[in-house]
Design a protein around this motif. Structure first.
Motif, short mmCIF file in Angstrom:
data_model
loop_
_atom_site.label_atom_id
_atom_site.label_comp_id
_atom_site.label_asym_id
_atom_site.label_seq_id
_atom_site.Cartn_x
_atom_site.Cartn_y
_atom_site.Cartn_z
N ALA A 31 0.85 -1.19 0.00
CA ALA A 31 0.00 0.00 0.00
C ALA A 31 0.89 1.24 0.00
CB ALA A 31 -0.91 0.00 1.22
N PRO A 32 1.03 1.91 -1.15
CA PRO A 32 1.93 3.06 -1.22
C PRO A 32 1.35 4.32 -0.60
CG PRO A 32 0.91 2.64 -3.35
CD PRO A 32 0.48 1.52 -2.45
N HIS A 33 2.23 5.14 -0.05
CA HIS A 33 1.88 6.47 0.46
C HIS A 33 1.36 7.31 -0.70
CE1 HIS A 33 2.65 10.56 2.00
NE2 HIS A 33 2.46 10.03 3.19
N PRO A 34 0.47 8.28 -0.45
CA PRO A 34 -0.10 9.08 -1.55
C PRO A 34 0.92 9.75 -2.45
CG PRO A 34 -1.38 9.41 0.45
CD PRO A 34 -0.20 8.56 0.84
N SER A 35 2.10 10.08 -1.94
CA SER A 35 3.11 10.74 -2.77
C SER A 35 4.10 9.77 -3.39
CB SER A 35 3.88 11.77 -1.93
OG SER A 35 4.60 11.13 -0.89
N TRP A 36 3.87 8.46 -3.20
CA TRP A 36 4.83 7.44 -3.65
C TRP A 36 5.20 7.57 -5.12
CZ3 TRP A 36 3.14 3.28 -7.00
CH2 TRP A 36 4.12 2.34 -7.29
N MET A 52 10.56 0.24 1.20
CA MET A 52 9.57 -0.77 1.55
C MET A 52 9.56 -0.94 3.06
SD MET A 52 8.24 -2.19 -1.33
CE MET A 52 7.86 -3.91 -1.03
N LEU A 53 8.43 -0.62 3.69
CA LEU A 53 8.30 -0.72 5.13
C LEU A 53 7.35 -1.87 5.48
CD1 LEU A 53 7.80 3.07 5.91
CD2 LEU A 53 9.95 1.79 5.84
N LEU A 54 7.72 -2.65 6.48
CA LEU A 54 6.86 -3.72 6.94
C LEU A 54 5.71 -3.15 7.77
CD1 LEU A 54 9.62 -6.32 7.90
CD2 LEU A 54 8.20 -6.30 5.84
N THR A 55 4.75 -3.96 8.07
CA THR A 55 3.56 -3.48 8.77
C THR A 55 3.87 -2.94 10.16
OG1 THR A 55 3.08 -5.76 9.44
CG2 THR A 55 1.96 -4.92 7.48
N GLY A 62 6.42 -1.07 10.76
CA GLY A 62 7.15 0.17 10.57
C GLY A 62 8.62 0.00 10.31
N SER A 63 9.17 -1.20 10.47
CA SER A 63 10.59 -1.43 10.19
C SER A 63 10.83 -1.47 8.68
CB SER A 63 11.05 -2.74 10.84
OG SER A 63 10.34 -3.84 10.31
N THR A 64 12.06 -1.26 8.30
CA THR A 64 12.41 -1.20 6.88
C THR A 64 12.72 -2.60 6.34
OG1 THR A 64 13.33 1.02 7.12
CG2 THR A 64 13.98 -0.22 5.17
N GLN A 65 12.06 -2.95 5.26
CA GLN A 65 12.34 -4.22 4.59
C GLN A 65 13.41 -4.03 3.52
OE1 GLN A 65 9.03 -5.95 2.45
NE2 GLN A 65 10.36 -7.37 1.35
N SER A 66 13.30 -2.95 2.75
CA SER A 66 14.23 -2.76 1.64
C SER A 66 14.22 -1.31 1.15
CB SER A 66 13.88 -3.69 0.47
OG SER A 66 14.71 -3.44 -0.65
N VAL A 67 15.41 -0.81 0.86
CA VAL A 67 15.53 0.45 0.13
C VAL A 67 16.35 0.24 -1.14
CG1 VAL A 67 15.26 1.93 2.16
CG2 VAL A 67 17.55 1.14 1.50
N GLY A 68 16.46 -1.03 -1.51
CA GLY A 68 17.22 -1.38 -2.70
C GLY A 68 17.82 -2.76 -2.54
N PRO A 81 11.93 9.00 0.11
CA PRO A 81 10.58 9.50 0.41
C PRO A 81 9.46 8.70 -0.27
CG PRO A 81 12.05 11.30 -0.22
CD PRO A 81 12.74 10.03 -0.57
N ALA A 82 9.78 7.82 -1.20
CA ALA A 82 8.75 7.02 -1.89
C ALA A 82 8.45 5.79 -1.02
CB ALA A 82 9.24 6.59 -3.27
N ARG A 83 7.52 5.95 -0.10
CA ARG A 83 7.29 4.93 0.93
C ARG A 83 6.10 4.03 0.59
NH1 ARG A 83 7.81 9.62 3.68
NH2 ARG A 83 5.65 9.59 4.41
N VAL A 84 6.27 2.76 0.96
CA VAL A 84 5.24 1.74 0.73
C VAL A 84 5.17 0.84 1.95
CG1 VAL A 84 4.62 -0.28 -0.66
CG2 VAL A 84 5.59 1.72 -1.77
N ARG A 85 3.96 0.56 2.41
CA ARG A 85 3.76 -0.42 3.47
C ARG A 85 3.52 -1.78 2.83
NH1 ARG A 85 4.33 0.72 9.14
NH2 ARG A 85 4.17 2.99 9.33
N HIS A 86 4.28 -2.77 3.27
CA HIS A 86 4.25 -4.07 2.60
C HIS A 86 3.87 -5.17 3.58
CE1 HIS A 86 6.55 -7.43 0.30
NE2 HIS A 86 5.31 -7.34 -0.13
N LYS A 87 2.83 -5.90 3.26
CA LYS A 87 2.42 -7.05 4.06
C LYS A 87 3.20 -8.25 3.55
CE LYS A 87 -1.82 -9.28 5.76
NZ LYS A 87 -3.30 -9.35 5.60
#
Length: 304
Positions: free
Chosen positions: A91-96, A117-120, A122-128, A197-203
């Motif tokens: 689920a991407p942030h509105p400005s993603w 990519m942020l996990l549910t 709030g921790s970071t899964q991946s930025v590359g 700044p291109a943030r996404v919540r990832h399940k």
């Protein structure tokens, strides 16, 4: 304002999580086209996405072709300058999308931009994605602007450069299609950038179960195929031989890890699939554009 990006969402049995993804796409600040690829879901997903008021297009495939196959199936339909890959459980942030578009517009040498990519929790899964010393693709959680590769769960690519580099490896089905694509973009002389700044919540793991037999089978097979397609020949052959030797020695070891990828049967199947695909893979290797040498890419990025 006309759309400059097409967002492709591939789903399979995504009824329990795809609504959050579609709601988030509907809330994007940047206008875009959305194509949903339904991999022959049989759980009511097709009816759910048809009823969703998102203004998206739906392509329903007759069989499950996996994430890579789903992306490849609609690439020819994309006529916008950019194409985004997005997991159905993200689920991407509105400005993603706007952040990714701005980053690529500001950096003409970059052919792909990867998200945070942020996990549910709030921790970071991946930025590359980083390239390890033995040729694996590894998610990184701290990075500068440039990274080796992008995480295919949420990324934006230049459509023309993706097509020119050979598109999406549909036969991979699932996993390593992103790292293989990053390899080919780099061989073609392009960069890959990380856009914080291109943030996404990832399940994470909502569709495929990390650690399962299928997960390890696809990961092990596709890593070897990727190296045979893209890496220096010596690296690819060394890693293939290493995989074979480890497999042969497993019955003699007493301290074998309790994980699916250390089961002799699974590894034997992986080797069989790789060898069966070897002739086609070598032909694909010869067709890859290499403005930057394989050796140079490996020296620049392996083990960083």
């Amino acid at each position: 304002m006309s759309a400059v990006s097409t967002v492709v969402v591939v789903t399979w049995r995504g009824r329990d999580h795809i609504t959050a993804c579609l709601d988030a796409l509907r809330a994007q600040k940047s206008p875009h086209r959305t194509i949903i690829v339904d991999n022959a879901s049989d759980d009511g997903t097709a009816e759910l996405i048809s009823a969703h008021p998102g203004g998206h297009e739906v392509v329903r495939l007759p069989r499950n072709r996996g994430y890579a196959g789903g992306l490849a199936a609609v690439l020819d339909r994309v006529d916008t300058p950019y194409v985004a890959w997005l997991n159905d459980d993200a689920a991407p942030h509105p400005s993603w999308l706007a952040e990714l578009e701005s980053a690529l517009e500001a950096d003409p040498a970059a052919a792909a931009a990867t998200s945070s990519m942020l996990l549910t929790d709030g921790s970071t899964q991946s930025v590359g994605v980083a390239l390890t010393a033995d040729g694996h693709g590894r998610d990184v959680v701290l990075a500068g602007r440039e990274v080796f590769g992008f995480c295919g769960g949420a990324a934006l690519l230049r459509t023309a450069e993706l097509k020119a580099a050979g598109g999406v490896p549909a036969s991979f089905f699932c996993y390593y299609e992103d790292t293989d694509t990053a390899w080919r973009l780099r061989l073609a002389g392009h960069r890959v950038i990380s856009v914080g700044p291109a943030r996404v919540r990832h399940k994470h793991g909502a569709t495929t179960r990390p650690g399962s037999v299928l997960f390890h089978r696809w990961n092990e097979r596709n890593r070897l195929l990727m190296l045979l397609r893209c890496a220096p020949a010596g690296v690819a052959l060394t890693q293939l031989a290493r995989f074979l030797v480890i497999t042969a020695l497993l019955p003699l070891r007493k301290d074998v890890p309790d994980a699916a990828n250390f089961r002799v049967g699974l590894r034997a199947r992986v080797l069989g699939e790789v060898l069966l695909r070897l002739p086609v893979t070598l032909v694909q290797r010869l067709r890859i554009r290499t403005r930057t040498s394989r050796r140079q890419v490996w020296q620049d990025w392996a083990g960083r």
